[in-house]
Design a protein around this motif. Structure first.
Motif, short mmCIF file in Angstrom:
data_model
loop_
_atom_site.label_atom_id
_atom_site.label_comp_id
_atom_site.label_asym_id
_atom_site.label_seq_id
_atom_site.Cartn_x
_atom_site.Cartn_y
_atom_site.Cartn_z
N MET A 83 0.84 -1.21 0.00
CA MET A 83 0.00 0.00 0.00
C MET A 83 0.87 1.26 0.00
O MET A 83 0.54 2.26 -0.61
CB MET A 83 -0.90 -0.02 1.24
N HIS A 84 2.00 1.15 0.70
CA HIS A 84 3.00 2.22 0.67
C HIS A 84 4.15 1.73 -0.23
O HIS A 84 4.81 0.74 0.08
CB HIS A 84 3.49 2.53 2.09
N GLY A 85 4.33 2.43 -1.35
CA GLY A 85 5.22 1.94 -2.40
C GLY A 85 6.64 1.65 -1.95
O GLY A 85 7.31 0.80 -2.53
N ILE A 86 7.09 2.34 -0.92
CA ILE A 86 8.47 2.14 -0.47
C ILE A 86 8.61 0.87 0.37
O ILE A 86 9.71 0.35 0.54
CB ILE A 86 8.94 3.38 0.33
N GLU A 87 7.48 0.37 0.87
CA GLU A 87 7.54 -0.80 1.76
C GLU A 87 7.40 -2.09 0.94
O GLU A 87 6.45 -2.84 1.08
CB GLU A 87 6.44 -0.68 2.83
N ARG A 88 8.39 -2.31 0.09
CA ARG A 88 8.34 -3.44 -0.85
C ARG A 88 8.32 -4.79 -0.17
O ARG A 88 7.81 -5.75 -0.74
CB ARG A 88 9.60 -3.43 -1.71
N GLN A 135 8.24 5.41 -3.74
CA GLN A 135 7.76 6.40 -2.79
C GLN A 135 6.57 5.83 -2.01
O GLN A 135 5.91 4.89 -2.45
CB GLN A 135 7.33 7.69 -3.52
N ARG A 136 6.32 6.45 -0.86
CA ARG A 136 5.24 5.97 0.01
C ARG A 136 3.86 6.20 -0.63
O ARG A 136 3.00 5.33 -0.64
CB ARG A 136 5.33 6.72 1.34
N SER A 137 3.67 7.41 -1.18
CA SER A 137 2.35 7.78 -1.67
C SER A 137 2.07 7.17 -3.04
O SER A 137 2.95 6.57 -3.66
CB SER A 137 2.28 9.30 -1.77
N LEU A 206 0.09 -6.02 4.86
CA LEU A 206 1.50 -6.03 5.26
C LEU A 206 2.20 -4.68 5.03
O LEU A 206 2.15 -4.13 3.92
CB LEU A 206 2.26 -7.12 4.48
N HIS A 207 2.82 -4.21 6.10
CA HIS A 207 3.59 -2.95 6.06
C HIS A 207 4.94 -3.16 6.73
O HIS A 207 5.18 -4.19 7.36
CB HIS A 207 2.84 -1.86 6.84
N SER A 208 5.78 -2.13 6.63
CA SER A 208 7.05 -2.17 7.36
C SER A 208 7.45 -0.74 7.69
O SER A 208 6.96 0.21 7.07
CB SER A 208 8.14 -2.84 6.52
N GLY A 209 8.32 -0.60 8.68
CA GLY A 209 8.84 0.75 8.95
C GLY A 209 8.52 1.30 10.31
O GLY A 209 8.76 2.48 10.55
N LEU A 285 0.06 -6.08 9.59
CA LEU A 285 1.35 -6.58 10.05
C LEU A 285 2.38 -5.49 9.80
O LEU A 285 2.63 -5.12 8.65
CB LEU A 285 1.73 -7.87 9.30
N GLU A 286 2.92 -4.95 10.87
CA GLU A 286 3.99 -3.95 10.75
C GLU A 286 5.30 -4.68 11.02
O GLU A 286 5.60 -5.03 12.16
CB GLU A 286 3.80 -2.84 11.81
N MET A 287 6.07 -4.90 9.97
CA MET A 287 7.34 -5.59 10.18
C MET A 287 8.34 -4.61 10.78
O MET A 287 8.47 -3.47 10.32
CB MET A 287 7.86 -6.14 8.86
ZN LIG Z 1 2.94 1.25 5.50
#
Ligand SMILES: [Zn+2]
Length: 359
Positions: A83-88, A135-137, A206-209, A285-287
């Motif tokens: 969903m956030h492009g940087i969080e591959r 990028q995130r957005s 799924l996210h990260s950061g 899920l925030e990795m």
């Molecule tokens: Zn995220």
């Protein structure tokens, strides 16, 4: 601009020139990996292009993948990432899990039986333009997870909680009183079509950061009060922790960390509630990417390194380490009737939630 388009022919990859493929391989290899799975396992999956998104000189598809039973009364697991492009890494974990699942479906009769009773839906790359641009957005400079029409009831972190100042800062919500972004509308349509009508549905996004450890967050993000079906979440938390006592995910409401505006899963939870769908359970899920930085501090000087493991062995470990959690979520979805609390247990679990998080 974004042209909503659904297509039964999932594979736009065959039309691309060699030059374009080279460019995609460099900038968004996850998309090519996903398309390879779509091509290689047509017997197990259904792929749909929910939307075509334009960026510069090319068009990027937003895919949904469906597996398992077509019985509309079956419980459903939805898995989303990117969903956030940087969080591959979120997309990569989902694609790795899907690859394993598809290969096992060729020979594992137990898994075949499981899938005959459950619907599995994946949107592994929710923001292909953001991922292409690193990028995130999304392509319009809008943070897809601050973009839903929900306002926080309390103080949010400056900027990070969502703002309307403009696209020049991250976490931009978009203009007030405008429709959500096309990617979010595509996700909303999918939920309405395949998920919110189910007697039980679970989501892992799924996210990260954020943070030192892996965390499973559940709504709300917009208020500090417990969500109406918090007993279900506590039951799921206990089920996970009793079944896998050596795992270390924190399992908590998001609001104990921070509040934010425009959270998509808040919005979908409110929708589910208004449709009387009380067993709709989205989780994020925030990795814990800060742990990757701690082990390799110079990652902090590289934006992608804030959100993704960069050493090969660590990257492979992250891809492996969440497979079990996703298998568990599939089994928990299929067997929801065996662990969802009855009204008596519900009261007890509400009390548990209160003492854990809401005192
Ligand atoms: Zn995220």
């Amino acid at each position: 601009m974004n042209s909503p388009e659904t297509s039964p022919s999932p594979d736009s990859s065959s039309l691309r020139s060699a030059e374009l493929r080279r460019e995609l391989k460099q900038k968004i290899p996850e998309l090519l990996q996903l398309e390879r799975l779509i091509r290689n396992y047509p017997q197990h999956l259904n792929a749909q292009v929910e939307l075509m998104l334009q960026v510069q000189h090319l068009h990027l598809p937003l895919y949904s993948i469906t597996l398992g039973t077509t019985d509309t009364s079956a419980p459903t697991l939805l898995l989303t990432g990117g969903m956030h492009g940087i969080e591959r890494i979120g997309s990569q974990v989902l694609i790795a899990w899907l690859q394993t699942l598809l290969e096992r479906l060729n020979w594992d009769s137990h898994l075949q039986q499981q899938l005959a009773q459950v619907q599995l839906v994946l949107m592994p790359i929710l923001n292909p333009v953001g991922m292409y641009l690193n990028q995130r957005s999304n392509g319009n400079g809008i943070d897809l997870n601050r973009n839903a029409p929900v306002n926080a009831e309390g103080d949010v972190p400056l900027l990070g909680g969502g703002h309307r100042l403009g696209t020049f800062l991250p976490w931009y919500r978009g203009k007030k009183n405008t429709p959500m972004e096309a990617e979010n509308i595509a996700l909303e349509k999918l939920l309405q079509k395949r998920i919110l009508d189910r007697s039980f549905s679970l989501v892992v996004d799924l996210h990260s950061g954020f943070g030192m450890r892996d965390q499973l967050w559940f709504p709300y993000a917009y208020r500090k009060k417990p969500i109406h079906n918090i007993a279900d979440y506590v039951a799921l938390k206990l089920l996970w922790e009793r079944s896998y006592p050596n795992h270390t995910y924190a399992f908590e409401p998001q609001s104990i960390h921070y509040l934010s505006h425009g959270d998509l899963w808040d919005y979908f939870c409110l929708q589910a509630r208004s449709h009387q769908q009380s067993h709709f359970l989205p989780l994020t899920l925030e990795m814990g990417s800060w742990a990757w930085i701690k082990k390799r501090p110079r990652q902090i000087f590289n934006l992608a390194g804030l959100f993704n493991p960069q050493m090969q062995h660590r990257h492979a470990r992250v891809l492996r380490s969440h497979l079990l959690l996703l298998d568990f979520m599939l089994a928990a979805t299929l067997n929801y009737q065996n662990w969802l609390p009855d009204s008596k247990q519900r009261e007890l679990l509400n009390q548990t939630a209160k003492s854990l998080w809401f005192n």
